[in-house]
Scaffold this active site. Structure first.
Site: not given
Ligand code: KIV
Length: 271
Positions: A50-51, A89, A119, A121, A188
Site C-alpha cells: 500500500d506504499s 497489502d 499482508k 499489519e 520493519e
Molecule cells: O507497503 C509496503 O511497501 C510495505 C513494505 C514496506 C513492507 O509494507
C-alpha cells in the site's frame, strides 16, 4: 524446489529456503510492466504494497489507499508475473472491523486479482483475524514493527523495540502472528539484534526492511531501490539505479529533438 528455478514460488518455497539457509529476496511492484521486470530479475516475492499510495498515487501516507486501488494494482502485477509469489497489502480499515470483513476482503485479492496471499499489519491485536484467514486457506504475510497504517496514531515513523519492554512486546507479537498460521512475517524498523532474536525464535521466515542482515530475507520499496523517487531516501534503503535522472534526460532529449525539428526523422515516418 530450488530458489531461482523457473518453478512458481509458493509458501513451501519460503519454508525450504529458510531450512536451507538461503535468503529470500522480496520487492514491491505496483504495475504490469515493472512487475514483469522484477519477476524476470528473479525476485522471490513481489509485494503490491500500500506504499503505492505514495509511490504511485502521490499521497503522503498509506491511509487514503482503498480496497479498489489495491485490487486494481494487484491484478495488473499478477498479469506481469510468472514465477514470484505475489502478495497484496490489505489497506487501512479493510481488516479491522471484524474477522468476517477481513475474510471477505482478503478473499477478493485471491479470487478477483489472482494474488498468492495477503499482508496485514499488526501483532497480537490482529492474531485472531490472521487465524480466520489462514483457517480459510489464505496465505498470510504478517508485518510488525513500524506499521505505516498507524502513522497518525504514532505521530510519525521511528525504530521500534529499542527498550526492553518494547522488544518483549514485539517478540510476543511475532509469536502470535506465527501461531496464527502466517507463512512469514515482515519486520520493519527494528534494531538488528532484536530482528535476529525474533528470527532465531520463530519457525517461519522473517523478511526485514530496516531490520538488519540476520532476517531470512529482505524487502525493499522498488522506487527507493531504482532511484525513482527524487525526495527522501530512507536509511535502510540503497539506490541501485538512478532512474529519475535517466527518465528526465531521455524526456529532455525528446523535447529538444521535437523543438529542433529532428524528431520524427525519416525512419520514424510512414510514406
Ligand atoms: O507497503 C509496503 O511497501 C510495505 C513494505 C514496506 C513492507 O509494507
Amino acid at each position: 524446489m530450488a530458489a531461482n528455478s523457473s518453478e512458481k514460488v509458493t509458501v513451501r518455497t519460503f519454508k525450504n529456503m529458510r531450512a536451507a539457509n538461503r535468503s529470500i529476496t522480496a520487492l514491491t511492484a505496483y504495475d504490469f510492466q515493472f512487475a514483469r521486470l522484477v519477476d524476470e530479475a528473479g525476485v522471490d516475492m513481489i509485494l503490491v504494497g500500500d506504499s503505492l499510495g505514495m509511490t504511485m498515487l502521490g499521497y503522503e501516507t498509506t491511509i487514503p489507499v482503498t480496497l479498489a486501488d489495491m485490487l486494481r494494482h494487484t491484478a495488473a502485477v499478477v498479469r506481469g508475473v510468472r514465477r514470484a509469489m505475489v502478495i497484496a497489502d490489505m489497506p487501512f480499515l479493510t481488516y479491522h472491523v471484524s474477522p468476517e470483513q477481513a475474510l471477505i476482503n482478503a478473499g477478493r485479492f485471491l479470487q478477483e486479482a489472482g494474488a498468492g496471499g495477503v499482508k496485514l499489519e499488526g501483532g497480537r491485536a490482529i492474531a485472531g483475524t490472521i487465524g480466520k484467514l489462514t483457517g480459510a486457506g489464505i496465505p498470510v504475510l504478517g508485518h510488525i514493527g513500524i506499521l505505516p497504517q498507524s502513522v497518525l496514531k504514532e505521530g510519525g515513523y521511528r525504530v521500534h523495540g529499542r527498550s526492553a519492554e518494547e522488544a518483549e512486546a514485539l517478540l510476543a507479537d511475532a509469536r502470535a502472528v506465527a501461531d496464527a498460521g502466517a507463512f512469514a512475517i515482515v519486520l520493519e524498523g527494528l534494531p538488528a539484534s532484536l530482528a535476529a532474536r525474533i528470527t532465531a525464535e520463530l519457525t517461519i521466515p522473517t523478511i526485514g526492511i530496516g531490520a538488519g542482515p540476520d532476517c531470512d530475507g529482505q524487502i525493499q520499496v522498488m522506487h527507493d531501490l531504482l532511484g525513482l523517487c527524487q525526495e527522501f531516501i530512507p536509511k535502510h534503503a540503497k539506490r541501485y539505479a538512478h532512474l529519475a535522472d535517466t527518465v528526465k534526460e531521455a524526456v529532455s532529449a525528446y523535447r529538444r529533438d521535437v523543438t529542433d525539428g529532428l524528431f520524427p526523422a525519416e525512419e520514424n515516418t510512414f510514406i
